[in-house]
Write an enzyme that holds these catalytic residues in place. Structure first.
Site, PDB file in Angstrom:
ATOM      1  N   LYS A   1      46.672  42.611  37.220  1.00  0.00           N
ATOM      2  CA  LYS A   1      45.757  43.469  37.976  1.00  0.00           C
ATOM      3  C   LYS A   1      46.199  43.601  39.432  1.00  0.00           C
ATOM      4  O   LYS A   1      46.203  44.688  39.986  1.00  0.00           O
ATOM      5  CB  LYS A   1      44.315  42.911  37.943  1.00  0.00           C
ATOM      6  CG  LYS A   1      43.761  42.711  36.548  1.00  0.00           C
ATOM      7  CD  LYS A   1      42.310  42.256  36.573  1.00  0.00           C
ATOM      8  CE  LYS A   1      42.063  40.924  37.257  1.00  0.00           C
ATOM      9  NZ  LYS A   1      42.660  39.763  36.563  1.00  0.00           N
TER      10      LYS A   1
ATOM     11  N   ARG B   1      32.976  40.236  38.095  1.00  0.00           N
ATOM     12  CA  ARG B   1      33.423  39.236  37.130  1.00  0.00           C
ATOM     13  C   ARG B   1      32.266  38.728  36.271  1.00  0.00           C
ATOM     14  O   ARG B   1      32.486  37.926  35.380  1.00  0.00           O
ATOM     15  CB  ARG B   1      34.008  38.051  37.893  1.00  0.00           C
ATOM     16  CG  ARG B   1      35.542  37.997  37.884  1.00  0.00           C
ATOM     17  CD  ARG B   1      35.927  36.808  38.731  1.00  0.00           C
ATOM     18  NE  ARG B   1      37.228  36.294  38.461  1.00  0.00           N
ATOM     19  CZ  ARG B   1      38.296  36.511  39.212  1.00  0.00           C
ATOM     20  NH1 ARG B   1      38.225  37.322  40.245  1.00  0.00           N
ATOM     21  NH2 ARG B   1      39.437  35.920  38.939  1.00  0.00           N
TER      22      ARG B   1
ATOM     23  N   ARG C   1      54.059  32.751  38.883  1.00  0.00           N
ATOM     24  CA  ARG C   1      53.608  33.632  39.969  1.00  0.00           C
ATOM     25  C   ARG C   1      53.766  32.976  41.330  1.00  0.00           C
ATOM     26  O   ARG C   1      53.491  31.797  41.500  1.00  0.00           O
ATOM     27  CB  ARG C   1      52.147  33.993  39.727  1.00  0.00           C
ATOM     28  CG  ARG C   1      51.534  34.833  40.829  1.00  0.00           C
ATOM     29  CD  ARG C   1      50.343  35.573  40.346  1.00  0.00           C
ATOM     30  NE  ARG C   1      49.171  34.729  40.181  1.00  0.00           N
ATOM     31  CZ  ARG C   1      47.963  35.224  39.856  1.00  0.00           C
ATOM     32  NH1 ARG C   1      47.811  36.507  39.655  1.00  0.00           N
ATOM     33  NH2 ARG C   1      46.945  34.421  39.725  1.00  0.00           N
TER      34      ARG C   1
ATOM     35  N   ARG D   1      49.834  29.450  43.946  1.00  0.00           N
ATOM     36  CA  ARG D   1      48.404  29.189  44.110  1.00  0.00           C
ATOM     37  C   ARG D   1      48.042  27.899  43.393  1.00  0.00           C
ATOM     38  O   ARG D   1      48.471  27.686  42.265  1.00  0.00           O
ATOM     39  CB  ARG D   1      47.601  30.355  43.503  1.00  0.00           C
ATOM     40  CG  ARG D   1      47.507  31.548  44.406  1.00  0.00           C
ATOM     41  CD  ARG D   1      46.915  32.742  43.718  1.00  0.00           C
ATOM     42  NE  ARG D   1      45.754  32.459  42.893  1.00  0.00           N
ATOM     43  CZ  ARG D   1      45.034  33.408  42.284  1.00  0.00           C
ATOM     44  NH1 ARG D   1      45.369  34.675  42.418  1.00  0.00           N
ATOM     45  NH2 ARG D   1      44.000  33.090  41.547  1.00  0.00           N
TER      46      ARG D   1
ATOM     47  N   ARG E   1      40.094  28.609  33.895  1.00  0.00           N
ATOM     48  CA  ARG E   1      39.891  29.998  34.331  1.00  0.00           C
ATOM     49  C   ARG E   1      39.805  30.933  33.130  1.00  0.00           C
ATOM     50  O   ARG E   1      39.012  31.864  33.109  1.00  0.00           O
ATOM     51  CB  ARG E   1      41.034  30.434  35.256  1.00  0.00           C
ATOM     52  CG  ARG E   1      40.931  29.780  36.637  1.00  0.00           C
ATOM     53  CD  ARG E   1      42.216  29.926  37.403  1.00  0.00           C
ATOM     54  NE  ARG E   1      42.501  31.292  37.787  1.00  0.00           N
ATOM     55  CZ  ARG E   1      43.719  31.731  38.085  1.00  0.00           C
ATOM     56  NH1 ARG E   1      44.747  30.916  38.040  1.00  0.00           N
ATOM     57  NH2 ARG E   1      43.904  32.976  38.446  1.00  0.00           N
TER      58      ARG E   1
HETATM   59  P1  AMP Z   1      41.681  35.840  41.681  1.00  0.00           P
HETATM   60  O1  AMP Z   1      42.628  35.900  42.827  1.00  0.00           O
HETATM   61  O2  AMP Z   1      41.024  37.166  41.388  1.00  0.00           O
HETATM   62  O3  AMP Z   1      42.295  35.230  40.437  1.00  0.00           O
HETATM   63  O4  AMP Z   1      40.490  34.873  42.113  1.00  0.00           O
HETATM   64  C1  AMP Z   1      40.736  33.519  42.422  1.00  0.00           C
HETATM   65  C2  AMP Z   1      39.442  32.733  42.387  1.00  0.00           C
HETATM   66  O5  AMP Z   1      38.546  33.252  43.374  1.00  0.00           O
HETATM   67  C3  AMP Z   1      38.673  32.803  41.079  1.00  0.00           C
HETATM   68  O6  AMP Z   1      39.144  31.862  40.114  1.00  0.00           O
HETATM   69  C4  AMP Z   1      37.256  32.468  41.567  1.00  0.00           C
HETATM   70  O7  AMP Z   1      37.115  31.098  41.846  1.00  0.00           O
HETATM   71  C5  AMP Z   1      37.206  33.213  42.899  1.00  0.00           C
HETATM   72  N1  AMP Z   1      36.740  34.610  42.728  1.00  0.00           N
HETATM   73  C6  AMP Z   1      37.429  35.750  42.996  1.00  0.00           C
HETATM   74  N2  AMP Z   1      36.703  36.831  42.726  1.00  0.00           N
HETATM   75  C7  AMP Z   1      35.511  36.380  42.265  1.00  0.00           C
HETATM   76  C8  AMP Z   1      34.330  37.005  41.785  1.00  0.00           C
HETATM   77  N3  AMP Z   1      34.233  38.352  41.717  1.00  0.00           N
HETATM   78  N4  AMP Z   1      33.310  36.216  41.392  1.00  0.00           N
HETATM   79  C9  AMP Z   1      33.383  34.877  41.461  1.00  0.00           C
HETATM   80  N5  AMP Z   1      34.463  34.210  41.879  1.00  0.00           N
HETATM   81  C10 AMP Z   1      35.534  34.954  42.287  1.00  0.00           C
END
Ligand code: AMP
Length: 218
Positions: free
Chosen positions: A13, A88, A127, A160, A171
């Site tokens: 994404k 989410r 990544r 990360r 996750r």
């Molecule tokens: P991402 O970079 O989108 O994979 O997000 C990394 C982490 O940020 C996720 O595993 C959540 O802990 C938090 N996070 C990001 N976006 C959201 C969201 N819309 N709702 C809740 N937690 C989020």
């Protein structure tokens, strides 16, 4: 265009959002990037989010809804945006619809990136992200020209902490429980387009461009 990219972690994404953003000059709103930036800058919201993120859990809906609602009011979003990582949960999706209807806007495209588990694991474990500009690389599929240095801004690349094997499992479970139901939510609104998240980034971007151009619908 107002676009949501939906799919498991590692579906690509972020990469597609960057490509769309560059091609159409639209803001790429990654809630993960916003939170990581807040952690880096020691903002209160970052400190709150950190414990959830480290465990691969979702940050509470109220926190996320506030962040996104404010961000969407910024003027660069007037002509459209790409949401990556939000909504989410069903609560977030409902809040987003409400916030957009208040400003007489609505989501036009929801792309669901259907991706196989082997590809997800392979992508997440390889990544690497730029600390400075958040550009996404992969040690095998999309390496930077110089090891651990961002091609775009010369920032340092890092893995990360939540891309480590132990956290990935959590996750993915949370994704299945909380985020996957959104497929149905957007399908019922006839907004969902399924795309093949296993495709290489350039190929998938071509598919998205064809869909935007109205030449292909699935
Ligand atoms: P991402 O970079 O989108 O994979 O997000 C990394 C982490 O940020 C996720 O595993 C959540 O802990 C938090 N996070 C990001 N976006 C959201 C969201 N819309 N709702 C809740 N937690 C989020």
């Amino acid at each position: 265009m107002r676009i949501i990219l939906l799919g498991p972690p590692g579906a690509g994404k972020g990469t597609q959002a960057q490509l769309i953003s560059k091609r159409f000059g639209m803001p790429h709103i990654s809630t993960g990037d916003i939170l990581r930036e807040a952690i880096k800058n020691k903002k209160p919201v970052g400190l709150k989010a950190k414990t959830y993120m480290e465990k691969g859990e979702l940050v509470p809906d109220e926190v996320m809804n506030k962040i996104v609602t404010l961000r969407l009011k910024e003027s660069d979003c007037d002509m459209g945006f790409i949401l990556d990582g939000y909504p989410r949960t069903k609560t977030q999706a409902l809040k987003l619809d409400e916030a957009l209807s208040q400003i007489r806007q609505k989501i036009e495209f929801v792309f669901y990136f259907e991706t196989s588990s082997e590809i997800i694991i392979e992508r997440l474990s390889g990544r690497r992200i730029c600390k400075n500009c958040h550009a996404v690389y992969h040690i095998k599929n999309m390496p930077s020209r110089h090891a651990n240095v961002c091609d775009k801004c010369a920032g340092t690349l890092y893995q990360r902490p939540d891309d480590k094997k132990e956290t990935i499992k959590n996750r993915l479970e949370i994704y299945t429980q909380q985020t996957k139901p959104l497929i149905d939510y957007y399908q019922k609104q006839s907004k969902l387009t399924k795309v093949n998240g296993d495709l290489a980034a350039e190929k998938l971007f071509e598919v998205l461009l064809e869909i935007f151009a109205g030449r292909k619908s699935e």
